[in-house]
Write a protein that holds these residues in place. Sequence first.
Motif, PDB file in Angstrom:
ATOM      1  N   LEU A   8       0.817  -1.206   0.000  1.00  0.00           N
ATOM      2  CA  LEU A   8       0.000   0.000   0.000  1.00  0.00           C
ATOM      3  C   LEU A   8       0.856   1.264   0.000  1.00  0.00           C
ATOM      4  CD1 LEU A   8      -2.857  -1.000   2.462  1.00  0.00           C
ATOM      5  CD2 LEU A   8      -3.021  -0.707  -0.014  1.00  0.00           C
ATOM      6  N   LYS A   9       1.989   1.207   0.720  1.00  0.00           N
ATOM      7  CA  LYS A   9       2.859   2.372   0.781  1.00  0.00           C
ATOM      8  C   LYS A   9       3.477   2.667  -0.582  1.00  0.00           C
ATOM      9  CE  LYS A   9       5.751   4.559   4.175  1.00  0.00           C
ATOM     10  NZ  LYS A   9       6.301   4.441   5.521  1.00  0.00           N
ATOM     11  N   TYR A  10       3.690   1.625  -1.356  1.00  0.00           N
ATOM     12  CA  TYR A  10       4.298   1.816  -2.664  1.00  0.00           C
ATOM     13  C   TYR A  10       3.368   2.570  -3.620  1.00  0.00           C
ATOM     14  CZ  TYR A  10       8.512  -0.842  -1.826  1.00  0.00           C
ATOM     15  OH  TYR A  10       9.735  -1.244  -1.363  1.00  0.00           O
ATOM     16  N   GLN A  11       2.072   2.504  -3.391  1.00  0.00           N
ATOM     17  CA  GLN A  11       1.152   3.274  -4.230  1.00  0.00           C
ATOM     18  C   GLN A  11       1.481   4.759  -4.177  1.00  0.00           C
ATOM     19  OE1 GLN A  11      -2.554   1.494  -2.471  1.00  0.00           O
ATOM     20  NE2 GLN A  11      -3.212   1.549  -4.603  1.00  0.00           N
ATOM     21  N   VAL A  12       1.727   5.252  -2.972  1.00  0.00           N
ATOM     22  CA  VAL A  12       2.036   6.667  -2.798  1.00  0.00           C
ATOM     23  C   VAL A  12       3.451   6.981  -3.268  1.00  0.00           C
ATOM     24  CG1 VAL A  12       2.302   8.531  -1.122  1.00  0.00           C
ATOM     25  CG2 VAL A  12       0.432   6.878  -0.868  1.00  0.00           C
ATOM     26  N   LEU A  13       4.406   6.158  -2.873  1.00  0.00           N
ATOM     27  CA  LEU A  13       5.812   6.428  -3.179  1.00  0.00           C
ATOM     28  C   LEU A  13       6.079   6.404  -4.677  1.00  0.00           C
ATOM     29  CD1 LEU A  13       7.495   4.280  -0.371  1.00  0.00           C
ATOM     30  CD2 LEU A  13       7.259   6.770  -0.429  1.00  0.00           C
ATOM     31  N   VAL A  14       5.525   5.419  -5.366  1.00  0.00           N
ATOM     32  CA  VAL A  14       5.800   5.273  -6.797  1.00  0.00           C
ATOM     33  C   VAL A  14       5.179   6.411  -7.594  1.00  0.00           C
ATOM     34  CG1 VAL A  14       5.259   3.861  -8.817  1.00  0.00           C
ATOM     35  CG2 VAL A  14       6.211   2.796  -6.775  1.00  0.00           C
ATOM     36  N   VAL A  15       3.960   6.797  -7.261  1.00  0.00           N
ATOM     37  CA  VAL A  15       3.334   7.924  -7.956  1.00  0.00           C
ATOM     38  C   VAL A  15       4.141   9.194  -7.720  1.00  0.00           C
ATOM     39  CG1 VAL A  15       1.313   9.433  -8.023  1.00  0.00           C
ATOM     40  CG2 VAL A  15       1.017   6.947  -7.987  1.00  0.00           C
ATOM     41  N   ASP A  16       4.635   9.367  -6.503  1.00  0.00           N
ATOM     42  CA  ASP A  16       5.456  10.533  -6.187  1.00  0.00           C
ATOM     43  C   ASP A  16       6.722  10.543  -7.035  1.00  0.00           C
ATOM     44  OD1 ASP A  16       5.830  12.881  -4.733  1.00  0.00           O
ATOM     45  OD2 ASP A  16       7.083  11.883  -3.244  1.00  0.00           O
ATOM     46  N   ILE A  17       7.348   9.387  -7.210  1.00  0.00           N
ATOM     47  CA  ILE A  17       8.555   9.291  -8.032  1.00  0.00           C
ATOM     48  C   ILE A  17       8.226   9.566  -9.496  1.00  0.00           C
ATOM     49  CG2 ILE A  17      10.300   7.696  -8.929  1.00  0.00           C
ATOM     50  CD1 ILE A  17      10.336   6.381  -6.159  1.00  0.00           C
ATOM     51  N   LEU A  18       7.112   9.030  -9.982  1.00  0.00           N
ATOM     52  CA  LEU A  18       6.715   9.263 -11.376  1.00  0.00           C
ATOM     53  C   LEU A  18       6.498  10.748 -11.638  1.00  0.00           C
ATOM     54  CD1 LEU A  18       4.212   6.337 -12.077  1.00  0.00           C
ATOM     55  CD2 LEU A  18       6.495   6.646 -13.070  1.00  0.00           C
TER      56      LEU A  18
END
Length: 238
Positions: A8-18
């Motif tokens: 679930l945390k990766y949903q936020v982190l990955v979008v932020d990186i994109l």
Amino acid sequence: MEPGLGRLKYQVLVVDILRALKERYTYTELSRRLGVDKARLAKYVSGSVAPSPLKAVELWERIRGAFKPAMLVLEAAARYGGLLDLSPVLEDPAMLKIASLDLAERFQGAGVTKILAPEAGGIPLATAMSLIFNVGLVIARRSKENPLADYIEEHIVESPRVSRIFYIPRDSIKRGDRVLIVDDIVQTGFTLAVMRKLVERSGASLAGVAALVVVGDEWRERSGVSHVEAVVRVKKPG
């Protein structure tokens, strides 16, 4: 394999990186590098569609493969003829976020409750990692900012004429905390030794050390620290 930070945390982190990457690259370039449809990337970046938890983990693996953290750091150093000036990484949101998540994964099971960084080089990386772990950040400073506050201080003598003194507010690190020390470069071990002493003086335990670059092995004996993770390890010049 599912990362220990939680899907679930990766949903936020990955979008932020994109979103950070989109500031540097077009959708066409990102699509080519990541092997993801341009329209889908645009929806992720705009927030109109969120990647599923599983898709977010897959996207992170694609990002890490396309924008290798180690290569980012080495390229930054190469811009100045090999001089380890890491400002191109630390000042670039996309590169900093990729490097910090890469390092955070290595301490995913370490029970980190606090992050400690010496001023000033380690602060950007430490800030990014504190946000990933959602834990407090303590900055060890070279002077007492508040004359009315109570501080813990530690120093180490580098030579007869040079010593390093760092201060942290008392109780900023508490007994029982698991502390991750974060810095941009680990080289001589002097600063790292002081950080370790501050952790011990606070009654906390050391979860490890995270750095963009580790140079040589001189730091090992001097610092008294064994677990150091780095994006890049290089030999000491000469």
